[in-house]
Each structure stands twice: as C-alpha cells, then as structure tokens.
Design a protein around this motif. Sequence first.
Motif, short mmCIF file in Angstrom:
data_model
loop_
_atom_site.label_atom_id
_atom_site.label_comp_id
_atom_site.label_asym_id
_atom_site.label_seq_id
_atom_site.Cartn_x
_atom_site.Cartn_y
_atom_site.Cartn_z
N LEU A 186 0.83 -1.19 0.00
CA LEU A 186 0.00 0.00 0.00
C LEU A 186 0.87 1.25 0.00
O LEU A 186 1.93 1.28 0.60
CB LEU A 186 -0.90 0.04 1.23
CG LEU A 186 -1.79 -1.19 1.50
CD1 LEU A 186 -2.59 -0.97 2.77
CD2 LEU A 186 -2.71 -1.45 0.34
N HIS A 187 0.39 2.26 -0.69
CA HIS A 187 1.00 3.57 -0.55
C HIS A 187 -0.12 4.60 -0.59
O HIS A 187 -1.19 4.36 -1.15
CB HIS A 187 2.04 3.83 -1.64
CG HIS A 187 1.46 3.98 -3.01
ND1 HIS A 187 1.07 2.89 -3.77
CD2 HIS A 187 1.18 5.06 -3.77
CE1 HIS A 187 0.60 3.29 -4.93
NE2 HIS A 187 0.65 4.62 -4.95
N ARG A 188 0.12 5.72 0.01
CA ARG A 188 -0.91 6.75 0.11
C ARG A 188 -0.91 7.59 -1.16
O ARG A 188 0.13 8.06 -1.62
CB ARG A 188 -0.68 7.64 1.32
CG ARG A 188 -1.76 8.70 1.49
CD ARG A 188 -1.67 9.41 2.82
NE ARG A 188 -2.69 10.44 2.94
CZ ARG A 188 -2.93 11.15 4.04
NH1 ARG A 188 -2.21 10.91 5.14
NH2 ARG A 188 -3.86 12.06 4.08
N ALA A 189 -2.09 7.76 -1.72
CA ALA A 189 -2.22 8.57 -2.92
C ALA A 189 -2.13 10.04 -2.56
O ALA A 189 -2.68 10.47 -1.54
CB ALA A 189 -3.56 8.28 -3.60
N PRO A 190 -1.43 10.84 -3.36
CA PRO A 190 -1.39 12.28 -3.09
C PRO A 190 -2.77 12.88 -3.32
O PRO A 190 -3.51 12.47 -4.21
CB PRO A 190 -0.37 12.80 -4.11
CG PRO A 190 -0.41 11.80 -5.22
CD PRO A 190 -0.68 10.47 -4.56
N GLY A 191 -3.11 13.83 -2.52
CA GLY A 191 -4.44 14.44 -2.67
C GLY A 191 -4.80 15.26 -1.45
O GLY A 191 -3.93 15.75 -0.72
N SER A 192 -6.09 15.38 -1.23
CA SER A 192 -6.57 16.21 -0.14
C SER A 192 -6.21 15.61 1.21
O SER A 192 -6.40 14.41 1.43
CB SER A 192 -8.09 16.37 -0.24
OG SER A 192 -8.58 17.00 0.93
N PRO A 193 -5.70 16.42 2.15
CA PRO A 193 -5.40 15.90 3.49
C PRO A 193 -6.66 15.52 4.26
O PRO A 193 -6.58 14.87 5.30
CB PRO A 193 -4.66 17.06 4.16
CG PRO A 193 -5.12 18.28 3.42
CD PRO A 193 -5.35 17.84 2.01
#
Length: 756
Positions: A186-193
């Motif tokens: 898993l990795h966190r998608a860039p986007g809204s916090p």
Amino acid sequence: MAYFELGEPLPEVDPALLQDERLRTLLSACQTHPDIEVRELRRVSGDTSFDLIVVEAGDGTVAPRNEAGIHRRERLALYYQNENGIPFQVRALRLDFPDTLHQNGVESGTPKSLCLYEQDWDTVERSWTAPKLLAQILRWLEKTADGTLHAQDQALEQVFYGSGIQLVLPANFAAEIDSPRHELRLHRAPGSPQRIVLIGTVDDRDPAVSSALPFQVLSIALDGVAHPPIQAPPTTLGQLQGLLERVGTSLFPALTEIICAKARDGATPAKGETRKKVMLLLRIPRLRENVRERIDVLGFLLDADLAGLGLALGVLQQTQPNGPAFPFHQLNTAQTAAVSDGVWSQIGLMPVDLRESTTRASARHWSGISEGAGEFRGLLAGVGALGSTLADLWARSGWGCWDYVDPDLIEPHNPIRHLARQGDVGRPKVDVVRELTAATLGESCSDSNDLPVKANAGDEAALATAIARASLLVDATTTLSVPRDWSERDVPRTASVFLTPSGQASVLLLEDAARRVRAASLEAQYYRAVLRSSWGAGHLTTESAVRRTGAGCRDHSLVMSAESILLHAALLSRRLRQSANGTTASIGVWSADSESGAVSFHDVPVRDMRQLACGNWKIYWDDGLDEHLRALRARSLPNETGGILLGVTDHKLRTIHLVDALSAPLDSSSSPEGFTRGRDGVTQARRDCLARTARMVDYIGEWHSHPRGVVATPSSLDVELLAHLATALASDGIPGVMLIVGERDLSISLGSCIDV
C-alpha cells in the motif's frame, strides 16, 4: 420513559432566546404544525455552542406495536449544526430508540440520528423549507414503522458506516493475492489531506511502491447477512466480532483457520515499523429474501501482525521466546487451540472503505455496453489524432482488446490534437497510445501489441498475426490505401473512419459481417451520396485547411481543433460500437454547423456489391447504380439514351469502382435506332464532380441503353465507340469503360490502347 438530555434547558420557549435565525424559523414552523408539539428549548455549550428544539412528533400514521419499534409519538431534538453534510439535524431522544435503516453514524452512547435525505445538501437546500423538514420527519417515522422506507429496488445498505479511509484494491487482487509471488503493498495517494486514500498493488515490479509498507492480507468468507441496521464502525477486534454477531455472522472459525494456514511455516513476531500489519478482508454475502444479491468486502487494518494476532487468539504457540509461532496441531503438545477471551478482543483496528480498481467488465457496465458485447479482439490502424482518441474512448469503456498499428512518430505539433503529451515527442505513436490506454483502468488487455508498421504492409509477420486474430479491423489512417488494400484481401470485417478536411464532418464506412460489401465499394457509394445530396456541397472542401509543419514537401497538416476531434470521435465511436453488434453494412455521415455546433446525421443506404473481371482489371458497381441506370433507360423508351460514367480508378490495385451515371445532356440526339451524346453541361458536371469529391471521382467512360427487346451485347458501332473512348483516355493512362443497359441485362466493356 427515559430520554437523553442534551445541554441545559432555556428558561422558556421564546424565539428570541435562540442564537440562530434559521432555528427561529424552524421553531415557528413547529409551533404552527398540528402534529408537532414543542416541549422546550435547550442549549449545548462547549467548543461549539448551539441551541436545539425538543419536540414530540407524531401524526397518527404509525401503527402501534410495529416490528420496527417506532412509537406513535417520538421525542426528537432538532438543531442546526453541520453533521454528515446536512446542517439541520434530527436526533431521537428516547434511550431505547431502535437501530433502523436510514440512520446516520454517531458516537456510541449518543442519540440516534435520522437520515432524512438521499441527496446531498447542495441539492436539498434549493427546495428546503422548515415545513418540508417537518413533513419529512413524519414520513420517516411512518415509513420506518411499516418497513417501506427502504425501496425494494434500492441497494442493500452497507453493514457499517464509512470511516473516511479508502483502500483501492487492484483489479486483479482476487486472482493474484493468494500467489506466493505476490503480496499486497500500500501507498498513500497524493491528494486532499481531508481524505486518506491508500492504493494497493500486488505487482512487486512497480517501482512506485517498492518502498511501501507491506501488509499481511487475511481474506475470509463469512455467513450471509440480510438487511441489518447500519452500524457505527468498530475500533477493536472485539467490537467487530460483537457487531457481526448482532447481524447474524461471526469471524470464527474462518479467522483462526486462515491464521493457521498462513502460519504453517512459522510466523515470527516483529515490532515497530518492521511489523507487517494484518489487513483483514471480510467477504460477506448480502441476502435479499434469502437470495444472494451481492458480496460486500469489508476491510480492517489491525494493530497486530500475523504472529501477534495468532498468539492473542490462542491458535498459535511459540516453542521458544521471540521465536516463530506455529499452529497447535503442528506442535508436539497436549494443548489444544482455542479462542481465548481477553487479549485478542482489545486489538485495535481501523475500518477501511474498500474499493476495487475498475475492471474492463465494470467499465462496460457503467458505459451501458451490454454483457459480452465488448469481449473481442480488434486492430486499430492509424493512431493519430482521431485514432488515439478512439483508442482512449474504447479503453475507458472496456470495449475490445486492441492491437495498434501506425508507422509514425509523435511530431511536435501532434499534442494539439493527439492523446500524447509534449514529453512524448519523437516516440512511436503506437507505443504512446498503448501505454496510455493500458494505464486507463485498473485492468488492461495484457497481450495488446503496438506495431510501428504500415497497416497494409504485406510482408510483416507480426501484422499478419494481429490481423488474423482480430474480429474487427478499424482504419483510422485517413489514407485511401489501407481500406482499399484490405478490400482486396481476405481479412476480418473492416470499418473505415475519418474526418473531412474542414473538421466539420465525419464518416463511418462499416462492412457487413460476411464482407459481401467491401470497404472500397462503400467508399464509392459514399461518393455517390456526396454527389447527389445537398449536404455534399462543401463536404470535402480543402481550401485553407492545410498548413506546413516543416520544410519537407510532405510536412503538412490540417487546421483542425481538438474540439472537432473529440466531437466526431465520440459520434463515430458510439455508432461503430452499436453497428458492430449487428451484421449489416453501414455508411454514416455527420455534419456539424461551425457556428451553432448542431450536428446532423445522414444515413446513406448501402446496396449490394457486384463485380466483373475485364482482363487484368476488376470493375465494381452496386445494385443502386444498376437500378438508377434502368430507371434512366425506362424514362427514355422507346428511344435510346446515355451519358457519362463517373468512377474511381486505382492503378495499383487495377480496380475501377463505378460511382454514378449522369443523364443525357440536353443537346443529345436520341431515337429508337441510336443515341449520340451531346456536350452541353458535361464539362461543368465533371468539374463539379471533382470539386465535391476532392478529385477522387472522375470521368471514366460512357454508358448508353438499347431499345426494347434488345440485349446489352455491344454492336459494331458500340465497338467503334469503345475504341474511340480508349484513345481519348489514353493520354491519362486509364482504360475507358463502356456500359450498356439492355432489356434485362447489363454489359461492361473495357478498352485501352496498347503500344505495338
């Protein structure tokens, strides 16, 4: 009866005491409503201070002792505070108010929240009034009590409220996760916090996730669940088990069984960041009237690794401190595995909203493509501006698995209209299109090929293989050579698509499934429609449409906006997709008004193709031209008649396609014994033909009729005419065609001059 008491009571029911004007409006509506009794006003103080109205609501429609447990009159708190995206909140204050469908998620130990609206507040707000809110509250109580609030055609509600954390599983997750070569990373998608989105992959070759934290996935199937009341998400494993038991299912024994299976070679506990935390996936069949409607997959990130979870549950045992843990049945011990109470139930977890990357099947579903209609192999020749846009549309809708053929590279001006970006300049077009389309969905066609060759190349083995395995060939090369060459070869069903030079019109030529009418014949019939139809004037105009893109003589392109490409690509794609499901041939022409953008469609009738071999030439015509010639003959009887023939000559293929036959000029001489064609208007008719068809259709010969009772066999005078015709056309290097229409037959003769 016991009730929640929120905040402190205000001295009296006085609108002036309320802090919010909107709440004062709601109070006024409550006081004038016959089925709403205002009991008191209260104020909740703290970080956020707000007032609420306590009412008794009931209009007599709720049946006594209903199965849902709704009372005939319910005490409710109404207040204005933005929760769950809806500013106006309605809380049921009765302590034993039942869990029902259509409630909002709230913290444990707080009043139940009624979910009154299916739409978001931005939509509801446009028509919202305080009296409408009160009517909706009474409706909710009535429909919940009689069990009709949730429509029969509405999807079953989720088991738990969402947590705001989303995990997107790869489309091939179910097929590959059990493979020992793969693990979910898993990795966190860039986007809204404000929202956490985790992207999962099982492709360990992906460098983007090579440093991502791995998780141990435990995927288990539970017993089916019908239509439970939606519940707040758990925070511990014990709470999860308790909530599952409430809806008639359980983690056990499926959880303990999979832990033992995964730990059969030993599971060593780890600490800190090195722990491979457990991702628990629960597959829960959802039942409607005991019939499975779907399978929900619920996800939970556990604050434990596999070994720690197994030890806490008492199904794994260590033979030495800090050593690997094994299932009990693999150890020489008299102890037996049993789920112990206590430690395991306190393991923390984080509910995760699971989504699956879009598969090709789901893309077809959401695109309105019927099941099975998009499962075929195709070959797209020409991935320029139009071709790349079509490829993008078909990739997004999951329609077909395509091989791409184009010999060209991305030029600096191409990104204006092409799917490519500036960084792709210099790369083969087929490489760019294949990569971009493969990355569109979570699932792509694994064996799509990119072939940087000409689509009509006869000596390319890879191209021959791609054509042989396709069931549909689409020509978007905007050339004449590809569809004409394919017409003369034994290849699959072919479609040709193109925009006209102005960018204001587009054309689809689709062969029938049996290929009785080939693309080259459709081209000829399309030209006849251009010549005869009002929309044909200016249809193929090329003036001021060409610009130089380099110093070379062939370095040029058309002036055409990306808007035109997108508009016509969508029209062509939809028509081709729909027509390809059938078996008949099709000619479609779209014309867009350059000012208003309005599009008109012209459906050109397709007629059966005929052919005749004349020496080393092939002559093609169709039933439509045959009927036209017979009608001209019939109108002139008892006299003979005739005129000029228009057609398309391809010297490489040595083919002649008859397009149209013009009626006799006004100065012609006609009698039952013979016909002499006049000249009046012939030169201008030829000029008009060349202009309308962009010089594709030209004068190719003459036609005339024979009188009643006479067959179409050429007479001695006809032979002399053919010789004269061949001599006249010899300067252009083309043979002359003479066509005769008889009583019941038709003959075609070809004349050419031979150097001796």
